[in-house]
Write a protein that holds these residues in place. Structure first.
Motif, PDB file in Angstrom:
ATOM      1  N   VAL A 125     -36.088  80.079  -5.446  1.00 21.55           N
ATOM      2  CA  VAL A 125     -35.348  79.007  -4.782  1.00 21.55           C
ATOM      3  C   VAL A 125     -33.914  79.507  -4.624  1.00 21.55           C
ATOM      4  CG1 VAL A 125     -34.744  76.560  -4.807  1.00 21.55           C
ATOM      5  CG2 VAL A 125     -36.729  77.349  -6.097  1.00 21.55           C
ATOM      6  N   ILE A 126     -33.368  79.395  -3.409  1.00 20.62           N
ATOM      7  CA  ILE A 126     -32.020  79.916  -3.173  1.00 20.62           C
ATOM      8  C   ILE A 126     -31.132  78.853  -2.524  1.00 20.62           C
ATOM      9  CG2 ILE A 126     -32.724  82.335  -3.024  1.00 20.62           C
ATOM     10  CD1 ILE A 126     -32.742  82.165  -0.029  1.00 20.62           C
ATOM     11  N   LEU A 127     -29.825  79.070  -2.612  1.00 21.73           N
ATOM     12  CA  LEU A 127     -28.866  78.172  -1.970  1.00 21.73           C
ATOM     13  C   LEU A 127     -27.545  78.909  -1.799  1.00 21.73           C
ATOM     14  CD1 LEU A 127     -26.716  77.143  -4.396  1.00 21.73           C
ATOM     15  CD2 LEU A 127     -28.733  75.889  -5.093  1.00 21.73           C
ATOM     16  N   ASP A 128     -26.730  78.432  -0.884  1.00 19.00           N
ATOM     17  CA  ASP A 128     -25.378  78.954  -0.667  1.00 19.00           C
ATOM     18  C   ASP A 128     -24.378  77.921  -1.156  1.00 19.00           C
ATOM     19  OD1 ASP A 128     -26.272  81.222   0.721  1.00 19.00           O
ATOM     20  OD2 ASP A 128     -26.444  80.059   2.566  1.00 19.00           O
ATOM     21  N   CYS A 129     -23.304  78.407  -1.777  1.00 14.56           N
ATOM     22  CA  CYS A 129     -22.260  77.457  -2.186  1.00 14.56           C
ATOM     23  C   CYS A 129     -20.901  78.123  -2.218  1.00 14.56           C
ATOM     24  CB  CYS A 129     -22.581  76.849  -3.545  1.00 14.56           C
ATOM     25  SG  CYS A 129     -22.339  77.970  -4.931  1.00 14.56           S
ATOM     26  N   ASN A 130     -19.873  77.290  -2.330  1.00 11.59           N
ATOM     27  CA  ASN A 130     -18.506  77.793  -2.484  1.00 11.59           C
ATOM     28  C   ASN A 130     -18.309  78.299  -3.908  1.00 11.59           C
ATOM     29  OD1 ASN A 130     -17.787  77.014   0.065  1.00 11.59           O
ATOM     30  ND2 ASN A 130     -17.060  74.991  -0.591  1.00 11.59           N
ATOM     31  N   GLU A 131     -17.288  79.148  -4.040  1.00  9.39           N
ATOM     32  CA  GLU A 131     -16.894  79.657  -5.363  1.00  9.39           C
ATOM     33  C   GLU A 131     -16.671  78.489  -6.349  1.00  9.39           C
ATOM     34  OE1 GLU A 131     -16.712  83.025  -5.838  1.00  9.39           O
ATOM     35  OE2 GLU A 131     -16.381  82.561  -7.946  1.00  9.39           O
ATOM     36  N   SER A 132     -16.113  77.398  -5.825  1.00 10.99           N
ATOM     37  CA  SER A 132     -15.761  76.271  -6.698  1.00 10.99           C
ATOM     38  C   SER A 132     -16.982  75.566  -7.295  1.00 10.99           C
ATOM     39  CB  SER A 132     -14.915  75.256  -5.923  1.00 10.99           C
ATOM     40  OG  SER A 132     -15.665  74.789  -4.817  1.00 10.99           O
ATOM     41  N   ASN A 133     -18.177  75.840  -6.750  1.00 12.41           N
ATOM     42  CA  ASN A 133     -19.375  75.186  -7.290  1.00 12.41           C
ATOM     43  C   ASN A 133     -20.279  76.127  -8.092  1.00 12.41           C
ATOM     44  OD1 ASN A 133     -18.946  72.547  -6.395  1.00 12.41           O
ATOM     45  ND2 ASN A 133     -19.690  73.027  -4.352  1.00 12.41           N
ATOM     46  N   GLY A 141     -29.041  76.294 -13.918  1.00 10.24           N
ATOM     47  CA  GLY A 141     -30.005  77.382 -14.151  1.00 10.24           C
ATOM     48  C   GLY A 141     -30.051  78.427 -13.048  1.00 10.24           C
ATOM     49  N   TYR A 142     -29.120  78.362 -12.090  1.00 17.93           N
ATOM     50  CA  TYR A 142     -29.084  79.348 -10.993  1.00 17.93           C
ATOM     51  C   TYR A 142     -28.129  80.464 -11.355  1.00 17.93           C
ATOM     52  CZ  TYR A 142     -31.927  76.417  -8.049  1.00 17.93           C
ATOM     53  OH  TYR A 142     -32.988  75.719  -7.542  1.00 17.93           O
ATOM     54  N   LYS A 143     -28.355  81.658 -10.737  1.00 19.52           N
ATOM     55  CA  LYS A 143     -27.396  82.730 -10.990  1.00 19.52           C
ATOM     56  C   LYS A 143     -26.885  83.319  -9.689  1.00 19.52           C
ATOM     57  CE  LYS A 143     -30.634  86.500 -11.593  1.00 19.52           C
ATOM     58  NZ  LYS A 143     -31.286  87.435 -12.420  1.00 19.52           N
ATOM     59  N   ARG A 144     -25.672  83.816  -9.769  1.00 20.76           N
ATOM     60  CA  ARG A 144     -25.012  84.398  -8.591  1.00 20.76           C
ATOM     61  C   ARG A 144     -25.735  85.680  -8.201  1.00 20.76           C
ATOM     62  NH1 ARG A 144     -19.255  84.877  -7.156  1.00 20.76           N
ATOM     63  NH2 ARG A 144     -18.740  83.600  -8.948  1.00 20.76           N
ATOM     64  N   ILE A 145     -26.070  85.793  -6.895  1.00 19.69           N
ATOM     65  CA  ILE A 145     -26.730  87.005  -6.418  1.00 19.69           C
ATOM     66  C   ILE A 145     -26.424  87.169  -4.929  1.00 19.69           C
ATOM     67  CG2 ILE A 145     -28.955  85.860  -5.984  1.00 19.69           C
ATOM     68  CD1 ILE A 145     -30.213  88.491  -7.119  1.00 19.69           C
ATOM     69  N   GLY A 146     -26.102  88.387  -4.500  1.00 16.81           N
ATOM     70  CA  GLY A 146     -25.879  88.649  -3.076  1.00 16.81           C
ATOM     71  C   GLY A 146     -24.585  88.058  -2.545  1.00 16.81           C
ATOM     72  N   VAL A 147     -24.452  88.083  -1.241  1.00 15.91           N
ATOM     73  CA  VAL A 147     -23.249  87.632  -0.558  1.00 15.91           C
ATOM     74  C   VAL A 147     -23.685  86.784   0.635  1.00 15.91           C
ATOM     75  CG1 VAL A 147     -21.253  88.399   0.794  1.00 15.91           C
ATOM     76  CG2 VAL A 147     -22.016  89.749  -1.175  1.00 15.91           C
ATOM     77  N   GLU A 148     -23.022  85.671   0.854  1.00 18.65           N
ATOM     78  CA  GLU A 148     -23.356  84.838   2.011  1.00 18.65           C
ATOM     79  C   GLU A 148     -22.522  85.293   3.214  1.00 18.65           C
ATOM     80  OE1 GLU A 148     -22.278  80.761   1.503  1.00 18.65           O
ATOM     81  OE2 GLU A 148     -22.801  80.266   3.567  1.00 18.65           O
ATOM     82  N   MET A 149     -23.150  85.406   4.366  1.00 19.65           N
ATOM     83  CA  MET A 149     -22.436  85.776   5.591  1.00 19.65           C
ATOM     84  C   MET A 149     -22.716  84.696   6.633  1.00 19.65           C
ATOM     85  SD  MET A 149     -21.479  89.133   5.029  1.00 19.65           S
ATOM     86  CE  MET A 149     -21.341  89.906   6.621  1.00 19.65           C
ATOM     87  N   GLU A 150     -21.835  84.550   7.597  1.00 15.78           N
ATOM     88  CA  GLU A 150     -22.118  83.631   8.695  1.00 15.78           C
ATOM     89  C   GLU A 150     -21.451  84.113   9.971  1.00 15.78           C
ATOM     90  OE1 GLU A 150     -20.566  79.642   8.148  1.00 15.78           O
ATOM     91  OE2 GLU A 150     -18.582  80.285   8.762  1.00 15.78           O
ATOM     92  N   ARG A 151     -21.984  83.686  11.099  1.00 18.21           N
ATOM     93  CA  ARG A 151     -21.327  83.871  12.385  1.00 18.21           C
ATOM     94  C   ARG A 151     -21.399  82.532  13.091  1.00 18.21           C
ATOM     95  NH1 ARG A 151     -21.191  84.497  17.591  1.00 18.21           N
ATOM     96  NH2 ARG A 151     -20.219  86.274  18.620  1.00 18.21           N
ATOM     97  N   ARG A 152     -20.257  81.923  13.281  1.00 17.37           N
ATOM     98  CA  ARG A 152     -20.215  80.594  13.880  1.00 17.37           C
ATOM     99  C   ARG A 152     -20.490  80.646  15.381  1.00 17.37           C
ATOM    100  NH1 ARG A 152     -18.959  75.735  10.772  1.00 17.37           N
ATOM    101  NH2 ARG A 152     -18.837  76.609   8.695  1.00 17.37           N
ATOM    102  N   ALA A 153     -21.134  79.627  15.921  1.00 18.30           N
ATOM    103  CA  ALA A 153     -21.396  79.552  17.353  1.00 18.30           C
ATOM    104  C   ALA A 153     -20.074  79.546  18.113  1.00 18.30           C
ATOM    105  CB  ALA A 153     -22.194  78.298  17.675  1.00 18.30           C
ATOM    106  N   ARG A 154     -19.116  78.746  17.598  1.00 23.37           N
ATOM    107  CA  ARG A 154     -17.782  78.714  18.220  1.00 23.37           C
ATOM    108  C   ARG A 154     -16.834  79.498  17.334  1.00 23.37           C
ATOM    109  NH1 ARG A 154     -17.156  72.576  18.730  1.00 23.37           N
ATOM    110  NH2 ARG A 154     -19.209  72.623  17.830  1.00 23.37           N
TER     111      ARG A 154
END
Ligand code: ACO
Length: 155
Positions: A125-133, A141-154
């Motif tokens: 089970v995965i999710l993306d969140c801000n550093e503050s969360n 029970g979740y652990k930090r793994i990988g890096v989130e990337m995005e490309r906005r439409a606008r």
């Protein structure tokens, strides 16, 4: 999952529009969503199945003693090729109303959706969140793994 007395978790219904949008406002900009758009979205989520009886979308709310919506979150199931056509659970759009933050409802809704994902045979089970969360999710029970990337439409 342990919820405070009088609180309950259930799937989102079409009549939840006002409460759901009010809670989600703590997370992000929502824009105008009419009753009919909300109802169509719920109808769509309810109509999508992974197999004969497993929903793909699991949008849930936690309600208080008066039926007021206190927390919202969604589990989405993705069927993949890797891991022998495995299923990945994605937790999205988690929000607890300001009035109820700090009362373990966030933890309860994550526990509920994680258990549901495992019951649906997700291999992770995965999710993306801000550093503050990060600390909040670590406590769930979740652990930090990988890096989130995005490309906005606008841009
Ligand atoms: N940073 C550090 N610790 C935290 C945070 C935080 N931001 N939020 C909660 N915690 C800790 C609590 O202190 C508690 O710790 P304890 O068990 O040692 O007492 C534990 O995490 C559980 O906290 P809850 O009471 O369950 O948290 P809450 O019900 O307030 O929900 C949430 C947390 C969902 C982050 C809520 O504050 C919220 O809605 N924030 C605004 C919207 C948001 O950021 N949502 C998450 C987006 S990420 C996504 O959607 C995948």
């Amino acid at each position: 999952m342990t919820l405070p007395h009088g609180f309950a978790v259930r799937r989102i219904r079409t009549e939840d529009r006002e409460g759901v949008l009010a809670v989600l406002a703590v997370l992000s900009e929502i824009g105008n969503i009419t009753e009919s758009q909300f109802a169509q979205q719920v109808k769509y989520w309810d109509s999508q199945f992974l197999d004969n009886r497993t929903h793909i979308y699991h949008p849930v709310v936690i309600t208080d003693q008066n039926g007021v919506i206190a927390a919202v979150a969604t589990l989405f199931l993705e069927r993949k090729l890797i891991h022998e056509c495995g299923i990945v659970g994605h937790i999205e759009d988690v929000a607890v109303s300001k009035a109820y933050q700090g009362r373990k409802l966030g933890q309860a809704i994550i526990q509920h959706l994680t258990a549901l994902a495992l019951k649906c045979k997700c291999y992770k089970v995965i999710l993306d969140c801000n550093e503050s969360n990060v600390l909040f999710y670590e406590k769930c029970g979740y652990k930090r793994i990988g890096v989130e990337m995005e490309r906005r439409a606008r841009l």
